[in-house]
Design an enzyme around this catalytic site. Structure first.
Site, PDB file in Angstrom:
ATOM      1  N   LYS A 153     -28.121 -24.563  13.222  1.00  0.00           N
ATOM      2  CA  LYS A 153     -28.666 -25.862  12.837  1.00  0.00           C
ATOM      3  C   LYS A 153     -28.182 -26.921  13.820  1.00  0.00           C
ATOM      4  O   LYS A 153     -26.986 -27.028  14.093  1.00  0.00           O
ATOM      5  CB  LYS A 153     -28.238 -26.196  11.396  1.00  0.00           C
ATOM      6  CG  LYS A 153     -28.535 -27.613  10.942  1.00  0.00           C
ATOM      7  CD  LYS A 153     -27.258 -28.391  10.804  1.00  0.00           C
ATOM      8  CE  LYS A 153     -27.512 -29.809  10.306  1.00  0.00           C
ATOM      9  NZ  LYS A 153     -26.268 -30.609  10.294  1.00  0.00           N
ATOM     10  N   HIS A 192     -23.895 -11.476  14.645  1.00  0.00           N
ATOM     11  CA  HIS A 192     -24.119 -11.223  13.223  1.00  0.00           C
ATOM     12  C   HIS A 192     -23.205 -12.067  12.332  1.00  0.00           C
ATOM     13  O   HIS A 192     -22.108 -12.434  12.696  1.00  0.00           O
ATOM     14  CB  HIS A 192     -23.948  -9.737  12.863  1.00  0.00           C
ATOM     15  CG  HIS A 192     -22.880  -9.032  13.618  1.00  0.00           C
ATOM     16  ND1 HIS A 192     -22.940  -7.688  13.910  1.00  0.00           N
ATOM     17  CD2 HIS A 192     -21.725  -9.462  14.187  1.00  0.00           C
ATOM     18  CE1 HIS A 192     -21.880  -7.335  14.597  1.00  0.00           C
ATOM     19  NE2 HIS A 192     -21.130  -8.390  14.770  1.00  0.00           N
ATOM     20  N   ASN A 203     -19.100 -15.367  23.425  1.00  0.00           N
ATOM     21  CA  ASN A 203     -19.221 -14.279  22.450  1.00  0.00           C
ATOM     22  C   ASN A 203     -18.693 -14.753  21.097  1.00  0.00           C
ATOM     23  O   ASN A 203     -17.525 -15.125  20.973  1.00  0.00           O
ATOM     24  CB  ASN A 203     -18.441 -13.052  22.901  1.00  0.00           C
ATOM     25  CG  ASN A 203     -18.656 -11.875  21.952  1.00  0.00           C
ATOM     26  OD1 ASN A 203     -19.582 -11.104  22.105  1.00  0.00           O
ATOM     27  ND2 ASN A 203     -17.798 -11.746  20.948  1.00  0.00           N
ATOM     28  N   ASN A 232     -18.585 -27.708   9.779  1.00  0.00           N
ATOM     29  CA  ASN A 232     -18.980 -28.999  10.318  1.00  0.00           C
ATOM     30  C   ASN A 232     -19.078 -30.110   9.275  1.00  0.00           C
ATOM     31  O   ASN A 232     -19.362 -31.248   9.618  1.00  0.00           O
ATOM     32  CB  ASN A 232     -20.348 -28.871  11.010  1.00  0.00           C
ATOM     33  CG  ASN A 232     -21.403 -28.310  10.068  1.00  0.00           C
ATOM     34  OD1 ASN A 232     -21.133 -27.411   9.291  1.00  0.00           O
ATOM     35  ND2 ASN A 232     -22.607 -28.847  10.139  1.00  0.00           N
ATOM     36  N   TYR A 233     -18.822 -29.812   7.991  1.00  0.00           N
ATOM     37  CA  TYR A 233     -19.086 -30.787   6.933  1.00  0.00           C
ATOM     38  C   TYR A 233     -17.870 -30.895   6.025  1.00  0.00           C
ATOM     39  O   TYR A 233     -17.351 -29.875   5.557  1.00  0.00           O
ATOM     40  CB  TYR A 233     -20.316 -30.330   6.145  1.00  0.00           C
ATOM     41  CG  TYR A 233     -20.775 -31.273   5.062  1.00  0.00           C
ATOM     42  CD1 TYR A 233     -20.931 -32.634   5.290  1.00  0.00           C
ATOM     43  CD2 TYR A 233     -21.103 -30.788   3.800  1.00  0.00           C
ATOM     44  CE1 TYR A 233     -21.387 -33.494   4.294  1.00  0.00           C
ATOM     45  CE2 TYR A 233     -21.564 -31.626   2.793  1.00  0.00           C
ATOM     46  CZ  TYR A 233     -21.697 -32.980   3.043  1.00  0.00           C
ATOM     47  OH  TYR A 233     -22.143 -33.821   2.061  1.00  0.00           O
ATOM     48  N   ALA A 285      -8.718 -13.058  15.962  1.00  0.00           N
ATOM     49  CA  ALA A 285      -9.484 -12.786  14.746  1.00  0.00           C
ATOM     50  C   ALA A 285      -8.785 -13.374  13.526  1.00  0.00           C
ATOM     51  O   ALA A 285      -7.561 -13.317  13.405  1.00  0.00           O
ATOM     52  CB  ALA A 285      -9.669 -11.281  14.570  1.00  0.00           C
TER      53      ALA A 285
END
Length: 366
Positions: free
Chosen positions: A257, A269, A283, A292-293, A329
Site C-alpha cells: 500500500k 510471501h 530481500n 506504519n500506523y 530474524a
C-alpha cells in the site's frame, strides 16, 4: 471524423432504472465515459452534455478523463454556442456497431429541434450506427454483446484470451500484443497491460499500468504501476499508489500500500509493505511487516538497496534501514540501522530444563 463538436442529451433517460441510462456502467465503465472517449479519439474536441441538474455532478465525474466538456441544462445552450455542423446523440447509445436503428445523427445547429432533439431533421446525415438503449433490459443484453466485441478486438490485435466467456475487459483498457489472459481475468478502468504478459487465472487489475513480460497470477492490483518482467502472486493484494519496479517478485499473501519498490526487490510471501520507500535488490524475509500506523497517524519506512530483512522482522516506522544492512530474524526494529550493519532487536533465548514435563504433569493432577 469531420466533427469537432458533439451534443449528448441525457434528458431522454429511462428514469425507471433510477438514473440516466448513459450514466450506468457496462463492463465497469459509465456508458457516457465510453461514448465521449471514443468520440475524443476520433477528433471530437468539444462536448455539450445536456443533463438534469440532479445528475450533473455524476456526469461531471464520469467525464473527468475527457477534455472540452460543458455540462448544460438545455439543448438551446449548445445550439447558441456554435454554428457548425455537430454530432447529436439524442438518446442513450452504446458505441458499438449495430445493424440498423442508430439514433445518432449530424446536423447544423440551426436545424436541430431543441424541444425534441431525438427528432432528426431531414437534411441530417447518419455517420455512426451505434446501438440504441431503451431500458434496463437493453443494458443487460448489451453487456454480453460488448464483452464479446471487446474480447474479439483484442484477439484480432494479437492478445490470447483463453476463455472469453470468463474474461471481462473495460473498454478503456489497452493490452499489448502477445499477452495472454487466463480464465477469470478482469481488467478495469484505464488499465494498460504491456506486451507478452500473462494475466490470471482469477486476477483483477483496476486503473494500473503493467510493464512488458510481467505475470499477475490470482491477485488484485489497484491504481498502481508494475514494471517489466515482474511476477505478482498468487494471492497478492496491491492497494493504490504503489510503484513496483522491474524484475521484482511479489509473492503469495503479500499486501502493499502506498509504497515504492525498486528494481530486483523480492517480497516473496506473508509480508505487509505499507507507506514505504524500498530500494533495489532488497530481500524481504517471510512475515516481515512495516508497522506504519500508531492508531492516529501513518508513518513511512525507508529501506535502502541491497538490504536483507530476516524473517518476522517488524520495522516500526518511522525508521530507516541503510544500504546493505541486515536484520536478524524475529527483530522488532525501532531505531535507524546504519548501512552494512546487522540489527538484532530481540530478547536473548533462555532454556528452562524440565519445564515442559512439569507442565504436562500438572494436567494429570487436575
Amino acid at each position: 471524423m469531420a466533427f469537432k463538436t458533439a451534443v449528448i442529451n441525457l434528458k431522454e433517460a429511462a428514469f425507471s432504472v433510477g438514473k440516466p441510462l448513459m450514466l450506468h456502467e457496462l463492463l465497469f465503465c459509465p456508458i457516457l465515459t465510453w461514448v465521449c472517449e471514443e468520440l475524443q479519439s476520433n477528433g471530437v474536441q468539444r462536448f455539450f452534455v445536456v443533463c438534469h441538474e440532479n445528475w450533473q455532478a455524476a456526469a461531471q465525474k464520469a467525464l473527468s478523463s475527457v477534455q472540452g466538456v460543458e455540462i448544460i441544462s438545455d439543448t438551446v445552450e449548445a445550439v447558441k454556442a456554435t454554428e457548425e455542423e455537430v454530432l447529436v446523440i439524442p438518446t442513450a447509445v452504446v458505441p458499438v456497431h449495430s445493424f440498423a436503428g442508430s439514433p445518432v445523427y449530424a446536423a447544423r445547429c440551426g436545424e436541430i429541434d431543441v424541444e425534441n432533439p431525438a427528432h432528426a431533421p431531414e437534411t441530417c446525415s447518419r455517420p455512426l450506427d451505434w446501438m440504441p438503449l431503451t431500458g434496463a433490459q437493453d443494458l443487460q443484453r448489451a453487456s454480453s454483446l460488448c464483452r464479446e466485441m471487446i474480447n474479439a478486438r483484442f484477439m484480432a490485435e494479437g492478445v490470447t484470451i483463453v476463455d472469453p466467456a470468463t474474461t471481462y475487459i473495460d473498454p478503456r483498457c489497452r493490452i499489448g500484443a502477445g499477452s495472454v489472459l487466463l480464465p477469470g481475468s478482469i481488467l478495469r478502468g484505464h488499465t494498460i497491460i504491456g506486451a507478452d504478459c500473462e494475466i490470471g487465472p482469477n486476477s483483477m487489475i483496476r486503473e494500473c499500468t503493467v510493464g512488458d513480460g510481467t505475470t499477475v497470477n490470482a491477485s488484485q492490483l489497484n491504481e498502481s504501476t508494475v514494471g517489466s518482467h515482474t511476477t505478482v502472486g498468487p494471492f497478492a493484494y496491491i492497494r493504490p499508489h504503489c510503484h513496483i519496479g522491474d524484475h521484482c517478485r511479489v509473492g503469495d499473501f503479500v499486501e502493499m500500500k502506498n509504497s515504492t519498490v525498486g528494481n530486483g526487490t523480492k517480497v516473496s510471501h506473508l509480508t505487509y509493505v505499507g507507506d514505504s520507500d524500498v530500494g533495489e535488490e532488497v530481500n524481504f524475509g517471510c512475515g516481515t511487516v512495516t508497522t506504519n500506523y500508531d492508531g492516529h497517524k501513518k508513518y513511512r519506512c525507508t529501506i535502502g538497496s541491497h538490504v536483507f530483512l530476516g524473517c518476522n522482522t517488524n520495522l516500526v516506522a518511522p525508521v530507516t534501514i541503510g544500504d546493505g544492512a541486515y536484520t536478524a530474524a524475529g527483530s522488532t526494529v525501532t531505531e535507524d540501522v546504519p548501512g552494512d550493519a546487522l540489527a538484532i532487536a530481540r530478547e536473548r533465548q533462555t532454556n528452562k530444563p524440565g519445564w515442559a514435563a512439569k507442565f504436562r504433569s500438572s494436567w494429570e493432577e487436575k
